[in-house]
Design a protein around this motif. Structure first.
Motif, PDB file in Angstrom:
ATOM      1  N   PHE A  11      81.606 -38.821 -40.553  1.00  0.00           N
ATOM      2  CA  PHE A  11      80.678 -38.299 -39.553  1.00  0.00           C
ATOM      3  C   PHE A  11      81.200 -38.639 -38.167  1.00  0.00           C
ATOM      4  O   PHE A  11      81.606 -39.770 -37.909  1.00  0.00           O
ATOM      5  CB  PHE A  11      79.279 -38.909 -39.727  1.00  0.00           C
ATOM      6  CG  PHE A  11      78.664 -38.629 -41.068  1.00  0.00           C
ATOM      7  CD1 PHE A  11      78.161 -37.361 -41.372  1.00  0.00           C
ATOM      8  CD2 PHE A  11      78.598 -39.625 -42.035  1.00  0.00           C
ATOM      9  CE1 PHE A  11      77.599 -37.101 -42.617  1.00  0.00           C
ATOM     10  CE2 PHE A  11      78.045 -39.370 -43.283  1.00  0.00           C
ATOM     11  CZ  PHE A  11      77.540 -38.102 -43.573  1.00  0.00           C
ATOM     12  N   LYS A  12      81.154 -37.650 -37.285  1.00  0.00           N
ATOM     13  CA  LYS A  12      81.550 -37.877 -35.890  1.00  0.00           C
ATOM     14  C   LYS A  12      80.417 -38.581 -35.140  1.00  0.00           C
ATOM     15  O   LYS A  12      79.250 -38.375 -35.470  1.00  0.00           O
ATOM     16  CB  LYS A  12      81.748 -36.514 -35.193  1.00  0.00           C
ATOM     17  CG  LYS A  12      83.146 -35.969 -35.251  1.00  0.00           C
ATOM     18  CD  LYS A  12      83.202 -34.595 -34.577  1.00  0.00           C
ATOM     19  CE  LYS A  12      82.887 -34.619 -33.080  1.00  0.00           C
ATOM     20  NZ  LYS A  12      83.233 -33.340 -32.410  1.00  0.00           N
ATOM     21  N   PRO A  13      80.754 -39.341 -34.107  1.00  0.00           N
ATOM     22  CA  PRO A  13      79.684 -39.833 -33.223  1.00  0.00           C
ATOM     23  C   PRO A  13      79.047 -38.628 -32.522  1.00  0.00           C
ATOM     24  O   PRO A  13      79.778 -37.804 -31.977  1.00  0.00           O
ATOM     25  CB  PRO A  13      80.426 -40.707 -32.203  1.00  0.00           C
ATOM     26  CG  PRO A  13      81.853 -40.781 -32.633  1.00  0.00           C
ATOM     27  CD  PRO A  13      82.098 -39.742 -33.664  1.00  0.00           C
ATOM     28  N   SER A  27      84.348 -32.310 -23.880  1.00  0.00           N
ATOM     29  CA  SER A  27      85.439 -31.478 -24.389  1.00  0.00           C
ATOM     30  C   SER A  27      85.665 -31.723 -25.878  1.00  0.00           C
ATOM     31  O   SER A  27      86.285 -30.923 -26.562  1.00  0.00           O
ATOM     32  CB  SER A  27      86.731 -31.771 -23.619  1.00  0.00           C
ATOM     33  OG  SER A  27      87.255 -33.026 -24.006  1.00  0.00           O
ATOM     34  N   ARG A  28      85.181 -32.850 -26.373  1.00  0.00           N
ATOM     35  CA  ARG A  28      85.304 -33.147 -27.798  1.00  0.00           C
ATOM     36  C   ARG A  28      83.971 -32.997 -28.532  1.00  0.00           C
ATOM     37  O   ARG A  28      83.794 -33.518 -29.632  1.00  0.00           O
ATOM     38  CB  ARG A  28      85.856 -34.564 -27.974  1.00  0.00           C
ATOM     39  CG  ARG A  28      87.372 -34.541 -27.824  1.00  0.00           C
ATOM     40  CD  ARG A  28      87.916 -35.794 -27.204  1.00  0.00           C
ATOM     41  NE  ARG A  28      89.348 -35.707 -27.051  1.00  0.00           N
ATOM     42  CZ  ARG A  28      89.959 -35.173 -25.985  1.00  0.00           C
ATOM     43  NH1 ARG A  28      89.256 -34.652 -24.995  1.00  0.00           N
ATOM     44  NH2 ARG A  28      91.274 -35.144 -25.912  1.00  0.00           N
ATOM     45  N   ASN A  29      83.072 -32.291 -27.901  1.00  0.00           N
ATOM     46  CA  ASN A  29      81.754 -32.027 -28.499  1.00  0.00           C
ATOM     47  C   ASN A  29      80.980 -33.296 -28.829  1.00  0.00           C
ATOM     48  O   ASN A  29      80.195 -33.318 -29.768  1.00  0.00           O
ATOM     49  CB  ASN A  29      81.884 -31.160 -29.767  1.00  0.00           C
ATOM     50  CG  ASN A  29      82.246 -29.730 -29.434  1.00  0.00           C
ATOM     51  OD1 ASN A  29      82.127 -29.309 -28.278  1.00  0.00           O
ATOM     52  ND2 ASN A  29      82.691 -28.987 -30.424  1.00  0.00           N
ATOM     53  N   VAL A  30      81.220 -34.343 -28.088  1.00  0.00           N
ATOM     54  CA  VAL A  30      80.408 -35.549 -28.215  1.00  0.00           C
ATOM     55  C   VAL A  30      79.467 -35.544 -27.010  1.00  0.00           C
ATOM     56  O   VAL A  30      79.928 -35.517 -25.868  1.00  0.00           O
ATOM     57  CB  VAL A  30      81.284 -36.819 -28.210  1.00  0.00           C
ATOM     58  CG1 VAL A  30      80.423 -38.082 -28.227  1.00  0.00           C
ATOM     59  CG2 VAL A  30      82.261 -36.816 -29.391  1.00  0.00           C
TER      60      VAL A  30
HETATM   61  C1  LIG Z   1      83.274 -27.624 -30.024  1.00  0.00           C
HETATM   62  O1  LIG Z   1      82.261 -26.739 -30.460  1.00  0.00           O
HETATM   63  C2  LIG Z   1      82.537 -25.389 -30.188  1.00  0.00           C
HETATM   64  C3  LIG Z   1      81.313 -24.570 -30.546  1.00  0.00           C
HETATM   65  O2  LIG Z   1      80.779 -24.941 -31.786  1.00  0.00           O
HETATM   66  C4  LIG Z   1      83.799 -24.967 -30.939  1.00  0.00           C
HETATM   67  O3  LIG Z   1      84.116 -23.630 -30.644  1.00  0.00           O
HETATM   68  C5  LIG Z   1      84.967 -25.863 -30.518  1.00  0.00           C
HETATM   69  O4  LIG Z   1      86.111 -25.578 -31.272  1.00  0.00           O
HETATM   70  C6  LIG Z   1      84.590 -27.344 -30.704  1.00  0.00           C
HETATM   71  N1  LIG Z   1      85.654 -28.158 -30.120  1.00  0.00           N
HETATM   72  C7  LIG Z   1      86.081 -29.289 -30.687  1.00  0.00           C
HETATM   73  C8  LIG Z   1      87.167 -30.012 -29.951  1.00  0.00           C
HETATM   74  O5  LIG Z   1      85.649 -29.711 -31.743  1.00  0.00           O
END
Ligand SMILES: *[C@@H]1O[C@H](CO)[C@@H](O)[C@H](O)[C@H]1NC(C)=O
Ligand SMILES: NC(=O)c1ccc[n+]([C@@H]2O[C@H](COP(=O)([O-])OP(=O)(O)OC[C@H]3O[C@@H](n4cnc5c(N)ncnc54)[C@H](OP(=O)(O)O)[C@@H]3O)[C@@H](O)[C@H]2O)c1
Ligand SMILES: *[C@@H]1O[C@H](CO)[C@@H](O)[C@H](O)[C@H]1NC(C)=O
Ligand SMILES: CC(=O)N[C@H]1CO[C@H](CO)[C@@H](O)[C@@H]1O
Length: 305
Positions: free
Chosen positions: A167-169, A191-194
């Motif tokens: 699981f990611k943070p 940028s890393r969806n955190v």
């Molecule tokens: C972040 O989330 C977006 C949308 O869900 C996705 O397109 C993108 O690849 C994700 N980026 C990372 C680095 O996980």
């Protein structure tokens, strides 16, 4: 995660935080930021359960988070710590559980075990192992999501790169306010969806603890923007964070302020110019420097972000 949450640290007397939680639920708060370290989770729980019993709210509507303290980083202690918080809060699950700091301390009675030179005594734990035990809590159904707090970008990346990550943070909770705007770390996390959860958005929990004589509440730039929008300085500082797409934890035990602080979610917006002016106030002024831990191998603030 709801956008604005109530901070529960440093209420002045027992019972104060219970009343604050009740007032906050009435004002529309659904996110509550707790921690084992604050030693008042049972009082926070009392406020929550009072409102559930009243029928004002259901458990599922709330988002309750707590934090793993540094003396519980050893893999074998993580579940004990989490169960303790659950018991104090009288809950059977947490919505979020975060590692309070990347640093592990020697386990034992003392929250802050110090050596003869008044520096913290570390444990030999590694936060990657701690993370595995955090993941086990999700599998066991004790917590829904897991995250971190006070991690720098390299430490966060180390977790994201961990082989076999389950699981990611979901969030990194960090100190942030106009005088420490954390531009680089926020950019990195997002940028890393955190997601980023901001703590200390008004700069302090102690009125007396101003930023070396600088009180952000009196900052002329913030004051000017506040006057323009007919809002308080606090509301401007909270709205500033919301427009950076962060989650904001703000502490108050004053009913008027509790209401005021969540009213920023709707009905008003800072202009691009306002946002730029707010960003220019940065002076990298960190309050939570935690000086007794400076020699720890995982001290997070030796690098720029
Ligand atoms: C972040 O989330 C977006 C949308 O869900 C996705 O397109 C993108 O690849 C994700 N980026 C990372 C680095 O996980
Ligand atoms: N992860 C971590 O390591 C960490 C570290 C620190 C804090 N936190 C969390 O973040 C929360 C918030 O941080 P914080 O408590 O340090 O500071 P904060 O929320 O920036 O500031 C709280 C202070 O501002 C006052 N205040 C609140 N709303 C106001 C308003 N509208 N106008 C004027 N004053 C107002 C409060 O007064 P009253 O309370 O007297 O009403 C209190 O003294 C904590 O409670 C805790 O849950 C996490
Ligand atoms: C400014 O805000 C206050 C309190 O929210 C309100 O009572 C007042 O009517 C507002 N004034 C203007 C000019 O909008
Ligand atoms: C139960 C408990 O320990 N409550 C504490 C919550 O925090 C305040 C101040 O931080 C203490 O005064 C309470 O005793």
């Amino acid at each position: 995660i709801p956008t604005v949450g109530l901070g529960t640290w440093k209420a002045a007397y027992p019972g104060e935080v219970t009343e604050a939680v009740k007032a906050a639920i009435d004002s529309g708060y659904r996110l509550f930021d707790c921690a084992y370290l604050y030693h008042n989770e049972s009082e926070v729980g009392a406020g929550i359960h009072c409102k559930i019993k009243d029928g004002a709210i259901n458990r599922e509507d709330l988002f309750i988070s707590s934090k793993l303290w540094c003396t519980y980083h050893k893999k074998s202690l993580v579940k004990t710590a989490c169960s303790r918080s659950l018991k104090a809060l009288k809950l059977d699950y947490l919505d979020l559980y975060v590692i309070h700091w990347p640093m592990g301390f020697k386990p034992g009675e003392r929250d802050l075990p110090l050596d003869r030179t008044s520096m913290v005594i570390p444990s030999d734990s590694d936060f990657l192992d701690t993370w595995e035990a955090m993941e086990d809590l999700v599998i066991a159904g004790l917590v829904k999501y897991i995250g971190v707090s006070n991690f720098n970008h390299q430490q966060l990346q180390r977790i994201l790169d961990k082989p076999g990550l389950r699981f990611k943070p979901i969030t990194n909770q960090i100190e942030c306010h106009p005088y420490l705007n954390q531009k680089d770390l926020i950019k990195f996390c997002q940028s890393r969806n955190v997601s980023v959860t901001v703590y200390r958005p008004l700069g302090s929990s102690w009125r007396t603890w101003t930023l070396e004589g600088l009180d952000m509440m009196d900052d002329p730039v913030i004051e000017k923007i506040a006057r323009k929008h007919n809002k308080s300085a606090a509301q401007i500082m909270i709205r500033f964070q919301i427009q950076r797409h962060t989650i904001v934890i703000v502490k108050s035990v004053t009913p008027k302020w509790i209401r005021e602080n969540i009213q920023v979610v709707f009905n008003f917006e800072l202009t691009e110019e306002d946002m730029e002016a707010m960003l220019e106030l940065n002076r990298n002024r960190r309050l939570a420097t935690f000086p007794t831990t400076k020699n720890h191998k995982d001290y997070p603030f030796h690098i720029e972000y």
